[in-house]
Design a protein around this motif. Structure first.
Motif, PDB file in Angstrom:
ATOM      1  N   GLY A 281       0.815  -1.203   0.000  1.00 59.59           N
ATOM      2  CA  GLY A 281       0.000   0.000   0.000  1.00 59.59           C
ATOM      3  C   GLY A 281       0.848   1.250   0.000  1.00 59.59           C
ATOM      4  O   GLY A 281       2.054   1.212  -0.239  1.00 59.59           O
ATOM      5  N   TYR A 282       0.193   2.373   0.284  1.00 56.12           N
ATOM      6  CA  TYR A 282       0.861   3.671   0.316  1.00 56.12           C
ATOM      7  C   TYR A 282       1.302   3.996   1.739  1.00 56.12           C
ATOM      8  O   TYR A 282       0.497   3.956   2.667  1.00 56.12           O
ATOM      9  N   TYR A 283       2.580   4.335   1.869  1.00 56.79           N
ATOM     10  CA  TYR A 283       3.183   4.647   3.162  1.00 56.79           C
ATOM     11  C   TYR A 283       3.745   6.059   3.144  1.00 56.79           C
ATOM     12  O   TYR A 283       4.239   6.523   2.119  1.00 56.79           O
TER      13      TYR A 283
ATOM     14  N   MET B  86      -0.783   4.566   4.963  1.00 53.90           N
ATOM     15  CA  MET B  86      -1.873   5.511   4.681  1.00 53.90           C
ATOM     16  C   MET B  86      -3.075   4.772   4.089  1.00 53.90           C
ATOM     17  O   MET B  86      -4.209   5.046   4.456  1.00 53.90           O
ATOM     18  N   LYS B  87      -2.802   3.853   3.132  1.00 56.93           N
ATOM     19  CA  LYS B  87      -3.886   3.125   2.476  1.00 56.93           C
ATOM     20  C   LYS B  87      -3.318   1.818   1.941  1.00 56.93           C
ATOM     21  O   LYS B  87      -2.336   1.828   1.206  1.00 56.93           O
ATOM     22  N   ASN B  88      -3.916   0.693   2.337  1.00 58.19           N
ATOM     23  CA  ASN B  88      -3.430  -0.581   1.835  1.00 58.19           C
ATOM     24  C   ASN B  88      -4.252  -1.004   0.612  1.00 58.19           C
ATOM     25  O   ASN B  88      -5.324  -0.463   0.347  1.00 58.19           O
ATOM     26  N   ASP B  89      -3.704  -1.988  -0.127  1.00 60.17           N
ATOM     27  CA  ASP B  89      -4.393  -2.510  -1.313  1.00 60.17           C
ATOM     28  C   ASP B  89      -5.659  -3.246  -0.944  1.00 60.17           C
ATOM     29  O   ASP B  89      -5.789  -3.834   0.068  1.00 60.17           O
TER      30      ASP B  89
ATOM     31  N   TYR C  23       4.558   3.989  -2.689  1.00 63.07           N
ATOM     32  CA  TYR C  23       3.882   2.701  -2.726  1.00 63.07           C
ATOM     33  C   TYR C  23       4.904   1.626  -2.392  1.00 63.07           C
ATOM     34  O   TYR C  23       6.001   1.610  -2.955  1.00 63.07           O
TER      35      TYR C  23
END
Length: 138
Positions: free
Chosen positions: A49-51, A135-138, A103
C-alpha cells in the motif's frame, strides 16, 4: 484486525563516520507491529500500500554536511542534506529533514542510508530519526 503498520525510530547516542550506502541503525524504537529491524535498519511492511515516511538527520560541530537518503529496496526516493557550519561558530547543530509518500509491496524494505559521501558525526538524542505509517493498503 491487522497489527499496527507504523513505527518511530531514533538514535539515542551519537554515531561517527558512516560510509556511503551504510544504513543508519536507529536503536530507540516504538514499533507495536514489530516491523522495524534494528539490526539492519529496515522497515518491512506486512501489507502492500501507500506509506508516508519522514526522516531527519542531525550533525554537531562538523566541517562536513551529512547527506542521507530514503531508499525503498534499492530505489532512491528522497534526500536530506545538513548545512555546513561557519568557521567562527562555537557550537553548531544542523538538521535536515524530508518526507515521502511511496507505494510499497509487502516484500519491499525501507531504510535511511548515508548518501553520496562519507559523513562526520551524526547526533542522536532525538536529533536523528525515521518514522513511517500505512496511509492506504491494497
Amino acid at each position: 484486525m491487522n497489527p499496527a503498520e507504523f513505527f518511530y525510530a531514533s538514535l539515542d547516542k551519537d554515531v561517527t563516520y558512516l560510509k556511503t550506502g551504510q544504513p543508519i541503525l536507529f536503536n530507540s524504537v516504538i514499533d507495536p507491529g514489530k516491523l522495524y529491524d534494528e539490526r539492519h535498519g529496515t522497515f518491512k511492511p506486512r501489507l502492500s500500500g501507500y506509506y508516508c515516511f519522514t526522516f531527519t538527520v542531525g550533525t554537531k560541530n562538523t566541517s562536513e554536511a551529512a547527506a542521507v537518503r530514503l531508499e525503498i529496496s534499492t530505489r532512491k526516493v528522497a534526500t536530506a542534506v545538513t548545512d555546513i557550519p561557519s568557521a567562527t561558530a562555537s557550537l553548531v547543530i544542523s538538521q535536515a529533514s524530508n518526507q515521502a509518500i511511496v507505494y510499497m509491496k509487502d516484500t519491499d524494505l525501507a531504510r535511511v542510508v548515508i548518501d553520496h559521501h562519507d559523513t562526520g558525526p551524526i547526533i542522536g538524542f532525538g536529533y536523528t530519526n525515521f518514522s513511517g505509517f500505512l496511509m492506504k493498503n491494497d
